[in-house]
Design an enzyme around this catalytic site. Structure first.
Site, short mmCIF file in Angstrom:
data_model
loop_
_atom_site.label_atom_id
_atom_site.label_comp_id
_atom_site.label_asym_id
_atom_site.label_seq_id
_atom_site.Cartn_x
_atom_site.Cartn_y
_atom_site.Cartn_z
N ALA A 72 37.10 43.69 39.93
CA ALA A 72 37.47 44.90 39.18
C ALA A 72 38.67 44.56 38.31
O ALA A 72 39.42 43.63 38.60
CB ALA A 72 37.81 46.02 40.16
N GLY B 11 35.26 42.65 43.35
CA GLY B 11 34.16 43.51 42.92
C GLY B 11 33.00 42.73 42.33
O GLY B 11 31.85 43.18 42.38
N GLU C 28 31.09 41.65 45.26
CA GLU C 28 30.46 42.86 45.82
C GLU C 28 29.26 43.31 44.98
O GLU C 28 28.24 43.75 45.51
CB GLU C 28 31.50 43.99 45.93
CG GLU C 28 32.54 43.70 46.99
CD GLU C 28 33.70 44.68 46.97
OE1 GLU C 28 34.28 44.88 45.88
OE2 GLU C 28 34.04 45.24 48.02
N GLU D 23 40.96 40.14 47.64
CA GLU D 23 41.79 41.35 47.49
C GLU D 23 43.05 41.30 48.33
O GLU D 23 44.06 41.92 47.99
CB GLU D 23 40.96 42.60 47.86
CG GLU D 23 39.87 42.97 46.86
CD GLU D 23 38.54 42.30 47.12
OE1 GLU D 23 38.48 41.28 47.85
OE2 GLU D 23 37.53 42.79 46.59
N1 DAK Z 1 41.15 41.85 36.26
C1 DAK Z 1 41.72 41.79 35.03
N2 DAK Z 1 41.87 40.64 34.33
C2 DAK Z 1 41.47 39.50 34.92
C3 DAK Z 1 40.89 39.48 36.21
C4 DAK Z 1 40.73 40.73 36.88
N3 DAK Z 1 40.14 40.84 38.07
N4 DAK Z 1 40.58 38.21 36.53
C5 DAK Z 1 40.98 37.45 35.46
N5 DAK Z 1 41.49 38.23 34.50
C6 DAK Z 1 42.02 37.82 33.21
C7 DAK Z 1 43.39 37.16 33.35
O1 DAK Z 1 44.40 38.13 33.43
C8 DAK Z 1 43.46 36.34 32.08
O2 DAK Z 1 43.78 37.22 31.02
P1 DAK Z 1 44.90 36.80 29.92
O3 DAK Z 1 46.13 36.48 30.68
O4 DAK Z 1 44.31 35.58 29.23
O5 DAK Z 1 45.00 37.99 29.02
C9 DAK Z 1 42.02 35.88 31.88
O6 DAK Z 1 41.21 36.79 32.65
C10 DAK Z 1 41.76 34.46 32.39
O7 DAK Z 1 42.22 34.42 33.74
P2 DAK Z 1 43.21 33.26 34.28
O8 DAK Z 1 44.12 32.81 33.20
O9 DAK Z 1 43.81 33.78 35.54
O10 DAK Z 1 42.16 32.10 34.58
P3 DAK Z 1 42.25 30.96 35.69
O11 DAK Z 1 41.12 30.04 35.41
O12 DAK Z 1 43.63 30.39 35.74
O13 DAK Z 1 42.01 31.71 37.07
C11 DAK Z 1 40.84 33.23 38.59
C12 DAK Z 1 40.75 32.27 37.35
C13 DAK Z 1 39.48 33.92 38.69
C14 DAK Z 1 41.08 32.40 39.85
C15 DAK Z 1 41.99 34.24 38.37
O14 DAK Z 1 41.82 34.85 37.08
C16 DAK Z 1 42.03 35.31 39.41
O15 DAK Z 1 42.50 35.08 40.52
N6 DAK Z 1 41.58 36.53 39.04
C17 DAK Z 1 41.65 37.68 39.89
C18 DAK Z 1 40.61 37.60 41.01
C19 DAK Z 1 40.72 38.80 41.95
O16 DAK Z 1 41.77 38.99 42.58
N7 DAK Z 1 39.70 39.58 42.01
C20 DAK Z 1 39.67 40.81 42.84
C21 DAK Z 1 40.14 41.95 42.01
S1 DAK Z 1 40.29 43.46 42.98
C22 DAK Z 1 36.97 50.20 44.18
C23 DAK Z 1 36.26 49.32 44.92
C24 DAK Z 1 36.41 47.96 44.68
C25 DAK Z 1 37.27 47.47 43.72
C26 DAK Z 1 37.96 48.39 43.01
C27 DAK Z 1 37.82 49.75 43.21
N8 DAK Z 1 36.84 51.60 44.42
C28 DAK Z 1 36.40 52.08 45.76
C29 DAK Z 1 37.17 52.56 43.43
C30 DAK Z 1 37.41 46.05 43.54
C31 DAK Z 1 38.60 45.46 43.50
C32 DAK Z 1 38.73 44.08 43.01
O17 DAK Z 1 37.79 43.43 42.59
#
Ligand code: DAK
Length: 259
Positions: A67, A110, A113, A133
């Site tokens: 997400a 997400g 998921e 997360e």
């Molecule tokens: N959200 C927003 N932007 C993201 C992102 C994300 N999840 N993942 C990556 N990006 C963006 C980065 O901010 C970066 O943007 P800029 O800085 O260039 O503007 C760009 O994508 C490239 O990312 P990186 O520079 O970080 O690239 P790397 O190769 O160094 O790293 C990575 C790749 C995938 C390991 C890293 O980007 C990362 O750790 N990303 C986050 C992964 C994460 O934590 N995912 C879980 C998110 S929480 C809900 C139910 C469920 C959810 C929500 C609500 N409800 C019940 C309402 C779900 C929650 C989630 O998914």
């Protein structure tokens, strides 16, 4: 499909409806609009009699990195409750035709998921699955703790959810999370081939088959068995059941009508 989308691309590949996330700069992070577009494209394909199966994919680097963290960073519990984001997962569950996730690169949070909410996952060798997360001070909220545990078992699910462990494509295959693994170069082509094979099958039976398998996740075994039996009997009211069995007996290919 005439609808114009900002964050996805859609196309038809034979009887398969392809939905491709198109937000590469953010690793296909699932913002609200991307999710809304995705579900509305899938629903349109689901209602289209020329389509028998759908494929949901990203790009080589990311299926979806989760997400959109920037979109939800300042949310309050009340704002999350009001947020339609989770409704999209419920709408995905109601899609009646098979949906295959074609996963290359990151499928995190997400994104993982969403892949697990599809009916099958076909991975490329570069796929990485994770529920990180915990690193953000939260937990999976779109089914991750439940579907991952059902798929890979408690031991591994705990390690992934408690400690953010990622699975490689090969591990995901060995633990039963994904159906097949292909090299990156021909991953989408192979997924579309599989999807078209599925899409060529008896349309009504295909939907009943999906519903019957999914019943195991929704109800106790006795209710699931009864549900399966009703769907089985119901299929004897279709022309395709008569056609399929007659074709077998006469040693010819079946010609499905979807009724
Ligand atoms: N959200 C927003 N932007 C993201 C992102 C994300 N999840 N993942 C990556 N990006 C963006 C980065 O901010 C970066 O943007 P800029 O800085 O260039 O503007 C760009 O994508 C490239 O990312 P990186 O520079 O970080 O690239 P790397 O190769 O160094 O790293 C990575 C790749 C995938 C390991 C890293 O980007 C990362 O750790 N990303 C986050 C992964 C994460 O934590 N995912 C879980 C998110 S929480 C809900 C139910 C469920 C959810 C929500 C609500 N409800 C019940 C309402 C779900 C929650 C989630 O998914």
């Amino acid at each position: 499909m005439t609808q114009q989308f900002e964050f996805i691309l859609t196309s038809r590949e034979g009887r398969v409806g392809l939905v491709q996330f198109n937000r590469p700069a953010a690793l296909n992070a699932l913002n609200r609009q991307l999710m809304a577009e995705t579900i509305s494209a899938l629903e349109a394909f689901d209602a289209d009699s020329e389509i028998g199966c759908m494929v949901l994919t990203g790009n080589e680097r990311a299926f979806a990195a989760g997400a959109d963290i920037k979109e939800m960073a300042n949310a309050t519990p009340a704002a999350m409750l009001d947020n339609p984001f989770i409704d999209y997962w419920d709408r995905l569950r109601k899609i009646s035709k098979p949906v295959i996730a074609a996963v290359s690169g990151f499928a995190l949070g997400g994104g993982c998921e969403l892949a697990m909410a599809c009916d099958m996952i076909v991975a490329s060798e570069s796929a990485r699955f994770g529920q990180p997360e915990i690193n953000l001070g939260v937990i999976p909220g779109a089914g991750g703790t439940q579907r991952l545990t059902l798929a890979v078992g408690k031991a591994l699910a705990m390690e992934m959810v408690l400690n953010g462990r990622f699975l490689s494509a090969d591990e995901a295959y060995r633990f039963g999370l994904v159906n097949r693994v292909f090299p990156v170069e021909n991953h989408l082509e192979e997924t579309l081939k599989l999807a078209n094979e599925i899409a060529a099958r008896a349309p009504v039976a295909l939907r009943m088959a999906k519903e019957a398998v999914n019943a195991i996740f929704e109800m106790p075994l006795a209710a699931g068995l009864a549900h399966e039996r009703r769907l089985f009997y119901m299929l004897f009211s279709t022309e395709d059941q008569k056609e399929g069995m007659e074709a077998f007996i006469n040693k010819r290919p079946a010609n499905w009508q979807g009724r």
